[in-house]
Scaffold this motif. Structure first.
Motif, PDB file in Angstrom:
ATOM      1  N   GLY A  38      29.971  -3.701  64.839  1.00 56.89           N
ATOM      2  CA  GLY A  38      31.394  -4.769  65.132  1.00 56.89           C
ATOM      3  C   GLY A  38      32.045  -4.734  66.258  1.00 56.89           C
ATOM      4  N   SER A  39      32.959  -4.716  66.387  1.00 62.14           N
ATOM      5  CA  SER A  39      33.685  -4.639  67.805  1.00 62.14           C
ATOM      6  C   SER A  39      35.333  -4.123  67.151  1.00 62.14           C
ATOM      7  CB  SER A  39      34.062  -6.517  68.743  1.00 62.14           C
ATOM      8  OG  SER A  39      32.899  -6.975  68.859  1.00 62.14           O
ATOM      9  N   PHE A  40      35.906  -3.375  68.131  1.00 60.51           N
ATOM     10  CA  PHE A  40      36.663  -2.370  67.659  1.00 60.51           C
ATOM     11  C   PHE A  40      38.163  -3.064  69.364  1.00 60.51           C
ATOM     12  CE2 PHE A  40      36.744  -0.597  63.907  1.00 60.51           C
ATOM     13  CZ  PHE A  40      35.218  -1.059  63.553  1.00 60.51           C
ATOM     14  N   VAL A  41      38.855  -2.703  68.556  1.00 59.83           N
ATOM     15  CA  VAL A  41      40.097  -2.253  69.653  1.00 59.83           C
ATOM     16  C   VAL A  41      40.593  -0.940  69.845  1.00 59.83           C
ATOM     17  CG1 VAL A  41      42.210  -3.547  70.536  1.00 59.83           C
ATOM     18  CG2 VAL A  41      40.680  -4.876  70.475  1.00 59.83           C
ATOM     19  N   ALA A  42      41.436  -0.066  70.274  1.00 54.76           N
ATOM     20  CA  ALA A  42      41.599   1.178  69.871  1.00 54.76           C
ATOM     21  C   ALA A  42      43.488   0.941  70.727  1.00 54.76           C
ATOM     22  CB  ALA A  42      41.067   2.226  71.021  1.00 54.76           C
ATOM     23  N   TYR A  43      44.053   1.271  69.767  1.00 57.62           N
ATOM     24  CA  TYR A  43      46.088   1.844  69.795  1.00 57.62           C
ATOM     25  C   TYR A  43      45.838   2.717  69.532  1.00 57.62           C
ATOM     26  CZ  TYR A  43      50.416   1.032  68.654  1.00 57.62           C
ATOM     27  OH  TYR A  43      52.061   0.980  69.303  1.00 57.62           O
ATOM     28  N   TYR A  44      46.478   3.110  71.367  1.00 55.76           N
ATOM     29  CA  TYR A  44      47.428   5.226  71.101  1.00 55.76           C
ATOM     30  C   TYR A  44      48.438   4.579  71.268  1.00 55.76           C
ATOM     31  CZ  TYR A  44      42.284   5.237  72.309  1.00 55.76           C
ATOM     32  OH  TYR A  44      40.619   5.059  72.407  1.00 55.76           O
ATOM     33  N   ARG A  45      49.789   5.597  71.187  1.00 53.79           N
ATOM     34  CA  ARG A  45      50.538   5.799  70.949  1.00 53.79           C
ATOM     35  C   ARG A  45      50.994   6.922  71.232  1.00 53.79           C
ATOM     36  NH1 ARG A  45      55.343   7.352  69.168  1.00 53.79           N
ATOM     37  NH2 ARG A  45      54.884   7.935  67.315  1.00 53.79           N
ATOM     38  N   VAL A  46      51.551   6.809  72.546  1.00 53.13           N
ATOM     39  CA  VAL A  46      52.192   8.928  72.123  1.00 53.13           C
ATOM     40  C   VAL A  46      54.132   8.187  72.244  1.00 53.13           C
ATOM     41  CG1 VAL A  46      50.513   9.620  74.258  1.00 53.13           C
ATOM     42  CG2 VAL A  46      52.056   8.025  75.092  1.00 53.13           C
TER      43      VAL A  46
END
Length: 228
Positions: free
Chosen positions: A4-12
């Motif tokens: 499948g396809s993924f979108v990564a979300y990072y938070r600082v």
């Protein structure tokens, strides 16, 4: 899931962290390692520089939009990067996007709602206990606030009030964690590291965020003894 396809979300949390990459590289390493170990495609990576207490995160909205467009799943490194308050989790749920957390892949929509509700309740309880501790300090004659005529005395009183507040928070958190640690021990965890691993597996953050270590569990046990 085999692919499948993924979108990564990072938070600082701060602009300085966003500029320096502090905390970001660890999140990226966890997500990329998770995705590359499977037949999954990482189509986009979105970075948010924001406070964890706010729910209006534009970059998260962008990540969710990309998920809808790409029919992708949102992937995050740590569950506590998302599950901070009920209103925010509701926004995620209403978006219709699927998600996966590297440190808690078994989590689903129901467990995230529960974790968010518990986190919000804990934050409110700590705030109430802190306010009560400060009121008690004031009743005992500890002056809270400024007094420029006696700076050294004010500094000492402020330190005492701050120490009391921190101790109240630590004791409250130890009390909240007591039944969870007891349950973990009853399940067979004997060593401090085993308890730390179990707390990490449950997605419960340590006192200052991040993952539990044996030393942190030892400090927690000390707080429990002092508060009992």
């Amino acid at each position: 899931m085999s692919g499948g396809s993924f979108v990564a979300y990072y938070r600082v949390s701060t602009k300085r962290q966003g500029a320096s990459g502090l905390g970001l590289e660890a999140q990226q390493e966890a997500v990329r390692g998770y995705v590359n170990g499977r037949a999954w495609k990482l189509v986009e990576e979105v970075i948010e520089v924001e406070s964890g207490k706010r729910s209006d995160r534009p970059k998260l909205a962008e990540a969710l939009r990309l998920c809808r467009l790409q029919k992708a799943t949102l992937v995050i490194a740590k569950l506590d990067r998302l599950a901070r308050n009920v209103a925010f989790v509701s926004t995620l749920m209403e978006s219709g996007a699927d998600f996966v957390a590297v440190d808690f892949p078994q989590a689903n929509r129901l467990t995230v709602h529960i974790l968010a509700a518990v986190a919000e309740h804990e934050a409110a309880a700590i705030s109430q206990r802190t306010s009560a501790a400060l009121r008690q300090a004031k009743a005992r004659g500890v002056k809270l606030g400024g007094d420029r005529g006696h700076l050294s005395l004010v500094a000492a009183q402020g330190h005492a009030a701050s120490l009391m507040s921190r101790r109240a928070k630590a004791s409250a958190r130890a009390a909240d964690l007591r039944p969870i640690v007891t349950e973990i021990r009853m399940s067979g965890a004997i060593t401090l590291q085993a308890i730390a691993d179990a707390l990490n597996a449950r997605g419960i953050p340590a006192a200052r965020g991040g993952r539990w270590s044996s030393a942190q569990v030892r400090r927690l046990e000390t707080e429990r003894c002092l508060g009992s």
